[in-house]
Design a protein around this motif. Structure first.
Motif, short mmCIF file in Angstrom:
data_model
loop_
_atom_site.label_atom_id
_atom_site.label_comp_id
_atom_site.label_asym_id
_atom_site.label_seq_id
_atom_site.Cartn_x
_atom_site.Cartn_y
_atom_site.Cartn_z
N TYR A 85 0.76 -1.22 0.10
CA TYR A 85 -0.06 -0.09 0.00
C TYR A 85 1.03 1.30 -0.16
O TYR A 85 1.11 1.94 1.06
N TYR A 90 -2.80 3.96 -0.68
CA TYR A 90 -3.44 4.06 0.46
C TYR A 90 -4.32 5.14 0.79
O TYR A 90 -5.61 5.06 1.25
N ILE A 93 -7.38 4.41 -1.54
CA ILE A 93 -8.67 3.60 -0.61
C ILE A 93 -9.46 4.42 0.34
O ILE A 93 -10.69 4.16 0.46
N ASP A 120 -16.46 -0.83 5.04
CA ASP A 120 -15.17 -0.79 4.57
C ASP A 120 -14.11 -1.35 5.86
O ASP A 120 -12.90 -1.37 5.75
N THR A 123 -11.29 -3.87 4.98
CA THR A 123 -10.24 -3.30 4.07
C THR A 123 -9.40 -2.36 5.11
O THR A 123 -8.14 -2.34 4.78
N MET A 127 -5.40 -2.73 5.79
CA MET A 127 -4.49 -1.93 5.27
C MET A 127 -3.65 -1.15 6.47
O MET A 127 -2.40 -1.06 6.28
N SER A 232 -5.79 -10.14 10.39
CA SER A 232 -4.74 -9.13 9.60
C SER A 232 -3.62 -8.89 10.42
O SER A 232 -2.49 -8.56 9.91
#
Length: 441
Positions: A85, A90, A93, A120, A123, A127, A232
């Motif tokens: 990213y 970044y 998004i 979201d 995501t 990230m 994550s």
């Protein structure tokens, strides 16, 4: 229609706090095997989610000589992206999600926060996990950001109030890292472009799961959030570094300093005392906070005298300590005429002495306690405000539990507690006075 909905939610928030607990929202707290902590707070505010990532690293952790300002620097560097990213992706998004994102640094923490629609969440969490584990930046990018930090330092230093605060801390502390501001010492900030290798070391030390707490607040299911965070963030490796924060020796007598400001400005006076570290088991923290309102707040006798009736001041305020380690209780006054400096100083010290000798009226104390509780609850009027508030307490105790413990102490305060706090902390031997006056017009 929207106004009625939020009024309903707002009223429900207050009613939930009427059971003796001041924090009205249900939450879960989970620790991952790597040391990362997740706090999930479900609210009634529909669709919106706030993610606050609290790193228990601030200027307090800058223990090495010549290496101040790095916690704040990483508030900048963390937006330099990763291989997966890079900054452009970044930001794209975030823009596509309609997200609001920023960061801030203080003595005890650095916090990164993003607010967006709940769809979201997977995501955003993925990230954020990537940049906390895999941040990359070039020497060129590092030098660009250190130049920006120096520019920010110079901008702050052009403000007389900021300069006064810098001198207060430097004068009051000898060894503890609260001696320098979040920005750091100027000479260290000027040398930052030469500290690329040290910056990598700083990131490796502190950007670790054991120093980090993720707060997810809003229209969310805690089990789903835990699954997403584990996916994550679960592979993030813990570190082994622990900063040895130097203890501040007991101050042995009053200190004074003065700032000659090079251009015309209103005089400012700061009267500071060594205060306690944050505690949710002793009454010190809450007693000084309430004392600050009773003695120097807008309804206090001193404020009414100096600001309203005599109009000697245009501002009078306080900063009560709420820090990991013992910090300053500070009274600050901006004075309309330089010749009133001594008079204002004497009036402030007379007020301190009054609270050391006399008991505050019970009805005044109860009114302040009630107002503190009411103001706190009513400030929690959206998911972002809730996450922001919790983040400050997480930096101190790493759990929202401390909020209800602290406010239970507010409820127990007596006039004797207020006087005892004044006698213990607002003493001459722990006092630092700094004045600032500008050049004549």
């Amino acid at each position: 229609m929207i106004r009625d909905l939020f009024l309903l939610l707002f009223t429900a928030t207050f009613l939930r706090a009427a059971d003796g607990k001041v924090f009205p929202f249900p939450y879960t707290q989970e620790d991952l095997p790597n040391g990362l902590r997740l706090v999930t707070i479900s609210t009634d505010f529909p669709n919106i989610v706030s993610v606050y990532i609290v790193v228990q690293t601030g200027s307090r952790n800058e223990v090495e000589l010549g290496k101040t300002g790095f916690a704040h620097l990483f508030e900048h560097m963390m937006f330099r992206g990763t291989e997966k990213y890079p900054p452009e992706k970044y930001n794209e998004i975030l823009s596509r999600a309609g997200a609001a994102s920023n960061a801030s640094t203080s003595n005890d923490l650095t916090v990164y926060h993003t607010t967006f629609s709940k769809e979201d969440l997977p995501t955003i969490l993925a990230m954020e996990a990537d940049r906390f584990e895999n941040l990359q930046y070039s020497l060129e990018a590092f030098k660009t950001e250190t130049g920006a930090v120096l520019g920010e330092f110079n901008k702050n230093s052009a403000n007389p109030g900021s300069k006064l605060g810098e001198v207060v801390q430097d004068t009051a502390f000898d060894r503890h890292t609260y001696k320098h501001t979040t920005m750091g010492f100027l000479k260290d900030v000027q040398d930052m472009p030469n500290q690329f290798d040290y910056s990598l070391k700083f990131f490796d030390r502190y950007y670790r799961p054991e120093y980090t707490t993720i707060i997810v607040t809003g229209d969310v299911d805690p089990k789903q959030v835990l699954t997403l965070v584990d996916k994550s963030w679960g592979g993030w490796k813990p570190g082994s570094y622990h900063a040895d924060i130097p203890a501040e020796p007991k101050q042995q007598g009053p200190r004074e300093s003065h700032v000659d400001w090079p251009s015309p400005t209103l005089p400012i006076l700061a009267v500071a005392f060594k205060g306690p570290a944050y505690s949710d088991t002793r009454k010190d923290t809450v007693a000084l906070d309430v004392l600050s309102t009773l003695a120097f707040g807008p309804n206090s006798d001193l404020y009414q005298k100096l600001v309203v009736r005599e109009q000697k001041l245009d501002t009078l305020g306080t900063r009560s300590p709420i820090s990991v380690d013992p910090d300053l209780f500070e009274i600050r006054a901006r004075i309309k005429r330089p010749e009133d400096m001594q008079y204002v100083r004497e009036e402030i010290l007379k007020t301190v002495e009054l609270f050391q000798t006399e008991l505050v009226p019970v009805d005044k104390l109860e009114a302040v306690k009630s107002r503190q509780r009411y103001s706190f609850v009513m400030s929690l009027d959206n998911s972002e405000a809730i996450a922001s508030t919790v983040s400050r307490y997480v930096a101190l105790r790493r759990t929202p539990d401390t909020i209800d413990k602290l406010y239970a102490l507010y409820g127990q305060l007596t006039p004797e507690d207020i006087r005892a706090a004044a006698r213990q902390y607002l003493v001459e031997s722990g006092r630092t006075i700094v004045s600032l006056t500008g050049a004549s017009k």
